[in-house]
Design a protein around this motif. Structure first.
Motif, PDB file in Angstrom:
ATOM      1  N   ALA A 169      90.828   4.344  73.579  1.00  0.00           N
ATOM      2  CA  ALA A 169      90.227   5.144  74.650  1.00  0.00           C
ATOM      3  C   ALA A 169      91.132   6.324  74.955  1.00  0.00           C
ATOM      4  O   ALA A 169      92.359   6.178  75.014  1.00  0.00           O
TER       5      ALA A 169
ATOM      6  N   THR B   4      87.783   0.184  78.870  1.00  0.00           N
ATOM      7  CA  THR B   4      86.884   0.640  77.810  1.00  0.00           C
ATOM      8  C   THR B   4      86.596  -0.479  76.819  1.00  0.00           C
ATOM      9  O   THR B   4      85.447  -0.641  76.378  1.00  0.00           O
TER      10      THR B   4
ATOM     11  N   ASP C 212      84.075  -2.688  78.286  1.00  0.00           N
ATOM     12  CA  ASP C 212      82.757  -2.052  78.233  1.00  0.00           C
ATOM     13  C   ASP C 212      82.161  -2.152  76.829  1.00  0.00           C
ATOM     14  O   ASP C 212      80.963  -2.441  76.658  1.00  0.00           O
TER      15      ASP C 212
ATOM     16  N   HIS D 247      78.361   6.877  75.825  1.00  0.00           N
ATOM     17  CA  HIS D 247      79.752   7.270  75.657  1.00  0.00           C
ATOM     18  C   HIS D 247      79.898   8.299  74.535  1.00  0.00           C
ATOM     19  O   HIS D 247      79.113   8.316  73.582  1.00  0.00           O
TER      20      HIS D 247
ATOM     21  N   VAL E 268      86.767   6.172  71.983  1.00  0.00           N
ATOM     22  CA  VAL E 268      85.881   6.474  73.113  1.00  0.00           C
ATOM     23  C   VAL E 268      86.583   7.528  73.956  1.00  0.00           C
ATOM     24  O   VAL E 268      87.696   7.317  74.433  1.00  0.00           O
TER      25      VAL E 268
ATOM     26  N   THR F 126      86.801  10.278  77.075  1.00  0.00           N
ATOM     27  CA  THR F 126      86.347  10.666  78.416  1.00  0.00           C
ATOM     28  C   THR F 126      86.846  12.067  78.721  1.00  0.00           C
ATOM     29  O   THR F 126      88.055  12.304  78.611  1.00  0.00           O
TER      30      THR F 126
END
Length: 235
Positions: free
Chosen positions: A175, A189, A192, A218, A233, A235
């Protein structure tokens, strides 16, 4: 698809119930190592035990439970393990978790429904006459665990060192927040991602894993080749 989870340092001690039945845990080939570790933990003396377990005095009460683990109340592993990853995953909401294994420095691996007591032992601990827990577990895990198909490996470093699949196609998950990895966010993450995969159709390829996470909203980058892949992933 098989999903490998790390344990959590924090655990919720069961308030009642029967103790652990080691013989009922999965992978009987691991029981000799499990019993050896239970014996070692039961003989630790305090305060020196805190040094072996690599924890501070504030956790002594929790660590003393190790002395009587065979007699402590047990509960399903998904109720015992707590923390950020497990909060985001919510294992208790799934009826079928047979394709999920939880790594453990004490048990090797357990399934979410296996009954265990709360304990204090990380893979980085150095116990009397056991210099390295990953080394202790390496051969038993190699012989006992399935190494085929697709494995989504959400474990952390020391647990990966104890067993690395050789034949399976392995997908790791990282992440990134503003281009940086953040430990708390990585755990969230991974929880998730595990939840998404349990809710989706069974993944058969790394592309399936990345596609399921992407479909859940995502931003995902997939990299790798052969038997080693990574889903980032972002963000």
């Amino acid at each position: 698809m098989l999903i490998l989870l790390p344990p959590s340092e924090g655990k919720t001690a069961p308030s009642g119930g029967e103790p652990v039945d080691v013989a009922a845990l999965p992978f009987p080939g691991l029981n000799k190592t499990r019993e050896r570790l239970l014996d070692v933990l039961s003989r630790l003396t305090f305060p020196r035990a805190l040094t072996y377990l690599d924890i501070g005095p504030g956790l002594e009460e929790e660590a003393r439970r190790n002395l009587t683990l065979r007699d402590e109340p047990a509960a399903p592993a998904h109720e015992v393990y707590t923390g950020v990853l497990y909060e985001h995953l919510g294992l208790g909401s799934f009826a079928d978790t047979e394709n999920v294994l939880i790594a453990s420095a004490l048990w090797g691996f357990v399934r979410p429904g296996d009954r265990i007591p709360a304990y204090r032992l990380s893979m980085g601990a150095t116990l009397p006459h056991i210099a390295s827990l990953p080394a202790l577990w390496r051969d038993p895990l190699r012989k006992a665990l399935p190494d085929e198909g697709l494995i989504v490996d959400l474990r952390s470093g020391a647990y990966i060192a104890a067993w690395k699949p050789k034949q399976a196609t392995v997908v790791g998950v990282r992440a990134f927040v503003d281009g940086k990895t953040v430990s708390h966010m990585v755990k969230a993450t991974r929880g998730d991602v595990a939840r998404i995969l349990l809710q989706a159709d069974p993944a058969e390829t790394p592309e399936d894993v990345a596609g399921a996470v992407r479909a859940a909203g995502h931003t995902v980058e997939l990299s790798g080749s052969g038997r080693s892949w990574t889903v980032d992933v972002i963000t």
